[in-house]
Design a protein around this motif. Structure first.
Motif, PDB file in Angstrom:
ATOM      1  N   GLY A 167       0.794  -1.224   0.000  1.00 58.49           N
ATOM      2  CA  GLY A 167       0.000   0.000   0.000  1.00 58.49           C
ATOM      3  C   GLY A 167       0.819   1.263   0.000  1.00 58.49           C
ATOM      4  N   GLY A 168       1.988   1.248  -0.646  1.00 59.10           N
ATOM      5  CA  GLY A 168       2.781   2.454  -0.805  1.00 59.10           C
ATOM      6  C   GLY A 168       2.309   3.261  -2.008  1.00 59.10           C
ATOM      7  N   PRO A 169       3.102   4.228  -2.482  1.00 62.52           N
ATOM      8  CA  PRO A 169       2.682   5.069  -3.612  1.00 62.52           C
ATOM      9  C   PRO A 169       2.306   4.279  -4.863  1.00 62.52           C
ATOM     10  N   ALA A 170       3.110   3.279  -5.228  1.00 62.78           N
ATOM     11  CA  ALA A 170       2.803   2.493  -6.422  1.00 62.78           C
ATOM     12  C   ALA A 170       1.508   1.713  -6.242  1.00 62.78           C
ATOM     13  N   GLY A 171       1.338   1.068  -5.094  1.00 66.78           N
ATOM     14  CA  GLY A 171       0.134   0.289  -4.856  1.00 66.78           C
ATOM     15  C   GLY A 171      -1.114   1.144  -4.811  1.00 66.78           C
ATOM     16  N   MET A 172      -1.026   2.305  -4.147  1.00 65.10           N
ATOM     17  CA  MET A 172      -2.197   3.179  -4.056  1.00 65.10           C
ATOM     18  C   MET A 172      -2.594   3.722  -5.421  1.00 65.10           C
ATOM     19  N   TYR A 173      -1.606   4.163  -6.203  1.00 69.92           N
ATOM     20  CA  TYR A 173      -1.962   4.710  -7.513  1.00 69.92           C
ATOM     21  C   TYR A 173      -2.468   3.615  -8.445  1.00 69.92           C
ATOM     22  N   ALA A 174      -1.930   2.410  -8.309  1.00 72.79           N
ATOM     23  CA  ALA A 174      -2.408   1.295  -9.120  1.00 72.79           C
ATOM     24  C   ALA A 174      -3.871   0.986  -8.800  1.00 72.79           C
ATOM     25  N   ALA A 175      -4.249   1.070  -7.520  1.00 70.37           N
ATOM     26  CA  ALA A 175      -5.647   0.824  -7.141  1.00 70.37           C
ATOM     27  C   ALA A 175      -6.565   1.839  -7.801  1.00 70.37           C
ATOM     28  N   PHE A 176      -6.127   3.094  -7.839  1.00 72.83           N
ATOM     29  CA  PHE A 176      -6.923   4.139  -8.493  1.00 72.83           C
ATOM     30  C   PHE A 176      -7.006   3.900  -9.997  1.00 72.83           C
ATOM     31  N   TYR A 177      -5.878   3.686 -10.631  1.00 72.44           N
ATOM     32  CA  TYR A 177      -5.860   3.571 -12.089  1.00 72.44           C
ATOM     33  C   TYR A 177      -6.582   2.314 -12.561  1.00 72.44           C
ATOM     34  N   ALA A 178      -6.463   1.230 -11.798  1.00 67.58           N
ATOM     35  CA  ALA A 178      -7.188   0.011 -12.156  1.00 67.58           C
ATOM     36  C   ALA A 178      -8.692   0.243 -12.079  1.00 67.58           C
ATOM     37  N   GLY A 179      -9.128   1.123 -11.160  1.00 68.38           N
ATOM     38  CA  GLY A 179     -10.535   1.505 -11.115  1.00 68.38           C
ATOM     39  C   GLY A 179     -10.950   2.248 -12.375  1.00 68.38           C
ATOM     40  N   MET A 180     -10.065   3.068 -12.902  1.00 61.57           N
ATOM     41  CA  MET A 180     -10.349   3.738 -14.163  1.00 61.57           C
ATOM     42  C   MET A 180     -10.562   2.731 -15.286  1.00 61.57           C
ATOM     43  N   ARG A 181      -9.939   1.582 -15.154  1.00 63.94           N
ATOM     44  CA  ARG A 181     -10.051   0.529 -16.160  1.00 63.94           C
ATOM     45  C   ARG A 181     -11.192  -0.440 -15.835  1.00 63.94           C
ATOM     46  N   ASP A 182     -11.970  -0.105 -14.812  1.00 63.69           N
ATOM     47  CA  ASP A 182     -13.134  -0.897 -14.435  1.00 63.69           C
ATOM     48  C   ASP A 182     -12.761  -2.320 -14.034  1.00 63.69           C
ATOM     49  N   MET A 183     -11.625  -2.462 -13.394  1.00 60.45           N
ATOM     50  CA  MET A 183     -11.186  -3.768 -12.927  1.00 60.45           C
ATOM     51  C   MET A 183     -11.674  -3.999 -11.495  1.00 60.45           C
ATOM     52  N   LYS A 184     -11.868  -5.240 -11.157  1.00 60.35           N
ATOM     53  CA  LYS A 184     -12.211  -5.634  -9.795  1.00 60.35           C
ATOM     54  C   LYS A 184     -10.900  -5.778  -9.028  1.00 60.35           C
ATOM     55  N   VAL A 185     -10.692  -4.903  -8.043  1.00 63.97           N
ATOM     56  CA  VAL A 185      -9.367  -4.717  -7.451  1.00 63.97           C
ATOM     57  C   VAL A 185      -9.375  -5.000  -5.954  1.00 63.97           C
ATOM     58  N   LYS A 186      -8.316  -5.650  -5.513  1.00 63.94           N
ATOM     59  CA  LYS A 186      -8.069  -5.825  -4.077  1.00 63.94           C
ATOM     60  C   LYS A 186      -6.639  -5.383  -3.792  1.00 63.94           C
ATOM     61  N   LEU A 187      -6.459  -4.707  -2.664  1.00 69.59           N
ATOM     62  CA  LEU A 187      -5.118  -4.310  -2.218  1.00 69.59           C
ATOM     63  C   LEU A 187      -4.880  -4.919  -0.843  1.00 69.59           C
ATOM     64  N   ILE A 188      -3.753  -5.609  -0.684  1.00 70.36           N
ATOM     65  CA  ILE A 188      -3.394  -6.233   0.591  1.00 70.36           C
ATOM     66  C   ILE A 188      -2.186  -5.506   1.166  1.00 70.36           C
ATOM     67  N   GLU A 189      -2.337  -4.978   2.360  1.00 71.83           N
ATOM     68  CA  GLU A 189      -1.269  -4.241   3.042  1.00 71.83           C
ATOM     69  C   GLU A 189      -0.963  -4.903   4.379  1.00 71.83           C
ATOM     70  N   GLY A 190       0.316  -5.196   4.593  1.00 70.14           N
ATOM     71  CA  GLY A 190       0.705  -5.917   5.795  1.00 70.14           C
ATOM     72  C   GLY A 190       0.509  -5.129   7.083  1.00 70.14           C
ATOM     73  N   LYS A 191       0.603  -3.810   7.002  1.00 67.67           N
ATOM     74  CA  LYS A 191       0.400  -2.980   8.189  1.00 67.67           C
ATOM     75  C   LYS A 191      -1.059  -2.544   8.235  1.00 67.67           C
ATOM     76  N   ASN A 192      -1.359  -1.665   9.177  1.00 69.52           N
ATOM     77  CA  ASN A 192      -2.744  -1.250   9.365  1.00 69.52           C
ATOM     78  C   ASN A 192      -3.020   0.146   8.821  1.00 69.52           C
ATOM     79  N   GLU A 193      -2.198   0.579   7.871  1.00 62.09           N
ATOM     80  CA  GLU A 193      -2.386   1.875   7.247  1.00 62.09           C
ATOM     81  C   GLU A 193      -1.723   1.881   5.884  1.00 62.09           C
ATOM     82  N   LEU A 194      -2.218   2.735   5.000  1.00 56.95           N
ATOM     83  CA  LEU A 194      -1.602   2.923   3.705  1.00 56.95           C
ATOM     84  C   LEU A 194      -0.441   3.907   3.824  1.00 56.95           C
TER      85      LEU A 194
END
Length: 353
Positions: A20-47
């Protein structure tokens, strides 16, 4: 491939992002632009990932954003990441990978849960990181007082004599920032050359007492507080004693990719080897951000965003070879039409007040 609701955690996802760092967060946003079904897994309790190590530092080099503190950038990225309501799973560390019939993957985590996905984006940043601690006997007894491995609150160094050991971006940046509050900033580095950005080094040379090529040789104090340090010249061995009020050690980090090493990924000294489209050597698995290594790598936060876009587009092409190569830009993307109306309405309401 409509986006899942926030409480929908099962099923087969188009893309699962690990990290859930910068690359992961932006990928979650951009994948939404592509209408993909997205999950992000972060080992800690915050992005935010590794950015939390520099929460109070000022960030200048993200395009189109005025200088802001790193914790402010984290907040903006996290808000953007949630635009299309991806499922975000906190507190789980991925430790297993299984290939399912048909080519999809099953990720297993240290909590015993599993996550099925068509493609995977590894965005684990620097992996499991540990600060490189000072290799001087007895140094650990000062860690609760005035020996620091990061700077959480620059104001706490006001009117103090601060010695910084290191020559990378972090050491140089802290020297420049603390020069505004400290009584004196001394920088000790083993080499004549610094590994930081040229402009930052130039600024440091104007505001700090820079000693090269020297290294920390000893810490001297009463009880658990450092009162002075000894430094040694790398070539001659000559030593010098310097009175200090605080010591900041910035010798970098050791990093490990943990269980990712068991997947069969091609991992080298500088990270996971990927193609110019961020593809790893395993089908349907991509990498972005600090963990991705390729010849023209841009080691900036802005570069992590580019990696994320390339990875999402590659994942989309992997799922559907007939899909467009990229998402429509936001100014022409239908997904933002209603959002734009809401923003315009809110703006007009503020103007009328």
């Amino acid at each position: 491939m409509s986006g899942p609701s926030s409480n929908e955690t099962g099923g087969l996802y188009d893309l699962t992002i690990i990290g859930g760092g910068p690359a992961g967060m932006y990928a979650a946003f951009y994948a939404g632009m592509r209408d993909m079904k997205v999950k992000l897994i972060e080992g800690k309790n915050e992005l935010g990932g590794f950015l939390h190590h520099y929460a109070e530092k000022m960030i200048w080099d993200v395009g189109g954003i005025p200088p802001l503190r790193c914790d402010g950038l984290i907040e903006r990225l996290a808000e953007q990441a949630r635009t299309f309501e991806p499922v975000i799973v906190f507190g789980q560390r991925v430790d297993g990978l299984e290939t399912l019939p048909g080519g999809a993957y099953r990720l297993r985590t240290d909590t015993g849960e599993s996550h099925d996905t068509k493609t995977i984006l590894v965005a684990v940043g620097r992996g499991i990181t540990e600060m490189t601690r000072l290799n001087i006997q007895g140094a650990d007894r000062y860690e609760l007082t005035n020996l620091h491995y990061t700077v959480q609150n620059p104001e706490s160094f006001r009117d103090k004599r601060v010695l910084i050991s290191g020559g990378g971006n972090s050491a140089v940046d802290w020297a420049n920032e603390l020069a505004d509050v400290a009584k004196q900033v001394i920088v000790v580095h083993r080499r004549e050359e610094f590994g930081a950005m040229e402009r930052s080094v130039s600024s440091m040379l104007q505001v700090a007492d820079v000693r090269t090529p020297y290294e920390l040789h000893g810490l001297h104090g009463a009880g658990d507080v450092i009162g002075a340090v000894s430094i040694a010249h790398i070539e001659s061995g000559d030593k010098e004693m310097i009175e200090v009020d605080a010591v900041v050690v910035s010798h970098g980090y050791t990093r490990s990719y943990g269980d990712l090493l068991e997947w069969g990924l091609d991992i080298g000294k500088h990270g996971i080897h990927v193609s110019d489209q961020t593809a790893t050597n395993l089908p349907g698995i991509f990498a972005a951000g600090d963990c991705a290594s390729y010849s023209n790598k841009v080691k900036l936060i802005a570069g992590a965003f580019t990696d994320a876009v390339l990875a999402v587009n590659s994942a989309m092409s992997y799922i559907d070879a007939e899909a467009p190569n990229m998402a429509y830009v936001s100014s022409h993307n239908e997904k933002f039409r209603e959002m734009n109306k809401q923003l315009l309405h809110a703006s007009k309401a503020v103007e009328m007040q």
